[in-house]
Design a protein around this motif. Sequence first.
Motif, mmCIF file in Angstrom:
data_model
loop_
_atom_site.group_PDB
_atom_site.id
_atom_site.type_symbol
_atom_site.label_atom_id
_atom_site.label_comp_id
_atom_site.label_asym_id
_atom_site.label_seq_id
_atom_site.Cartn_x
_atom_site.Cartn_y
_atom_site.Cartn_z
ATOM 1 N N ILE A 94 -121.967 -84.105 -9.173
ATOM 2 C CA ILE A 94 -122.265 -84.398 -10.576
ATOM 3 C C ILE A 94 -123.335 -85.490 -10.604
ATOM 4 O O ILE A 94 -123.192 -86.523 -9.947
ATOM 5 C CB ILE A 94 -120.996 -84.884 -11.314
ATOM 6 N N LEU A 95 -124.396 -85.254 -11.368
ATOM 7 C CA LEU A 95 -125.450 -86.253 -11.525
ATOM 8 C C LEU A 95 -125.117 -87.118 -12.729
ATOM 9 O O LEU A 95 -124.681 -86.625 -13.768
ATOM 10 C CB LEU A 95 -126.807 -85.577 -11.689
ATOM 11 N N LYS A 96 -125.331 -88.453 -12.596
ATOM 12 C CA LYS A 96 -124.935 -89.399 -13.637
ATOM 13 C C LYS A 96 -126.133 -90.204 -14.126
ATOM 14 O O LYS A 96 -127.045 -90.498 -13.359
ATOM 15 C CB LYS A 96 -123.880 -90.363 -13.090
ATOM 16 N N GLN A 97 -126.077 -90.588 -15.400
ATOM 17 C CA GLN A 97 -127.076 -91.460 -16.011
ATOM 18 C C GLN A 97 -126.390 -92.686 -16.596
ATOM 19 O O GLN A 97 -125.237 -92.616 -17.017
ATOM 20 C CB GLN A 97 -127.786 -90.767 -17.171
ATOM 21 N N SER A 98 -127.117 -93.772 -16.636
ATOM 22 C CA SER A 98 -126.658 -94.951 -17.367
ATOM 23 C C SER A 98 -127.280 -94.865 -18.759
ATOM 24 O O SER A 98 -128.489 -95.033 -18.921
ATOM 25 C CB SER A 98 -127.107 -96.230 -16.673
ATOM 26 N N VAL A 99 -126.456 -94.567 -19.752
ATOM 27 C CA VAL A 99 -126.948 -94.363 -21.109
ATOM 28 C C VAL A 99 -126.274 -95.373 -22.027
ATOM 29 O O VAL A 99 -125.051 -95.510 -22.018
ATOM 30 C CB VAL A 99 -126.649 -92.928 -21.597
ATOM 31 N N GLY A 100 -127.077 -96.072 -22.794
ATOM 32 C CA GLY A 100 -126.562 -97.025 -23.765
ATOM 33 C C GLY A 100 -126.747 -96.523 -25.175
ATOM 34 O O GLY A 100 -127.285 -95.433 -25.409
ATOM 35 N N THR A 101 -126.306 -97.319 -26.138
ATOM 36 C CA THR A 101 -126.431 -96.908 -27.542
ATOM 37 C C THR A 101 -127.892 -96.783 -27.955
ATOM 38 O O THR A 101 -128.230 -95.937 -28.772
ATOM 39 C CB THR A 101 -125.715 -97.912 -28.459
ATOM 40 N N GLU A 102 -128.758 -97.627 -27.393
ATOM 41 C CA GLU A 102 -130.180 -97.540 -27.741
ATOM 42 C C GLU A 102 -130.788 -96.224 -27.260
ATOM 43 O O GLU A 102 -131.718 -95.700 -27.842
ATOM 44 C CB GLU A 102 -130.973 -98.732 -27.183
ATOM 45 N N ASP A 103 -130.229 -95.661 -26.185
ATOM 46 C CA ASP A 103 -130.696 -94.359 -25.699
ATOM 47 C C ASP A 103 -130.114 -93.225 -26.530
ATOM 48 O O ASP A 103 -130.807 -92.280 -26.891
ATOM 49 C CB ASP A 103 -130.281 -94.148 -24.231
ATOM 50 N N LEU A 104 -128.827 -93.323 -26.822
ATOM 51 C CA LEU A 104 -128.115 -92.235 -27.472
ATOM 52 C C LEU A 104 -128.480 -92.092 -28.948
ATOM 53 O O LEU A 104 -128.783 -91.000 -29.415
ATOM 54 C CB LEU A 104 -126.609 -92.454 -27.306
ATOM 55 N N PHE A 105 -128.461 -93.207 -29.686
ATOM 56 C CA PHE A 105 -128.647 -93.116 -31.129
ATOM 57 C C PHE A 105 -130.077 -93.390 -31.573
ATOM 58 O O PHE A 105 -130.560 -92.772 -32.511
ATOM 59 C CB PHE A 105 -127.694 -94.086 -31.841
#
Length: 192
Positions: A94-105
């Motif tokens: 499984i490939l993973k990313q570090s995603v924060g709220t600034e990325d998501l929303f």
Amino acid sequence: MEYLGASSLQNLQALSALLSQQQEEEDDEDCKNVPASAHLGPGNIGPPPKRDKEVSTSCTERKSKDIWNEEEVAEGSQYDDVDDQRPQPEYEIILKQSVGTEDLFLGMSRKDPSSMCCEAMLVKIKLPDTKATDVVLDVKETFLDLRTPKYKLGLHLPQPVHSQEGKAQFFSEREELEVTLLMKRPMDIINM
């Protein structure tokens, strides 16, 4: 009929001079009657190729009876053992990313859901009837080697990883080993 301009005429004259010049350079008596255009091929277009001295010397330096060099053998091939009859355990990458709220929303970074933006790789390996103390794990840049008394896994990784910066965790209730590895990614616009 289309009119040939002065530049086309000059090009034809230059080509004729080139062909006749090559014909004069050949001293072989048998080739005197053959037109100059018969001696030309696709390899005659452009400047003559440069001869690499390194390529020719590397072939002559190798005088041992070895079939191949160590550089030619893929990493991890030393772990391939056809006589070992242990089965390969089930695994999942499984490939993973570090995603924060600034990325998501807000979409402030240039990350997208593609695998090019992933920073880590999670390898889940199911090891039924295995204790954590029985697991021997070796991680190289492009190869993961796992050995237990019942199972053997030699896995060529889809991306190069930092072999010293990973972590492994064994979950005895699920009988599963999770190996998290940080991937080596070139610095570009996506991976900043």
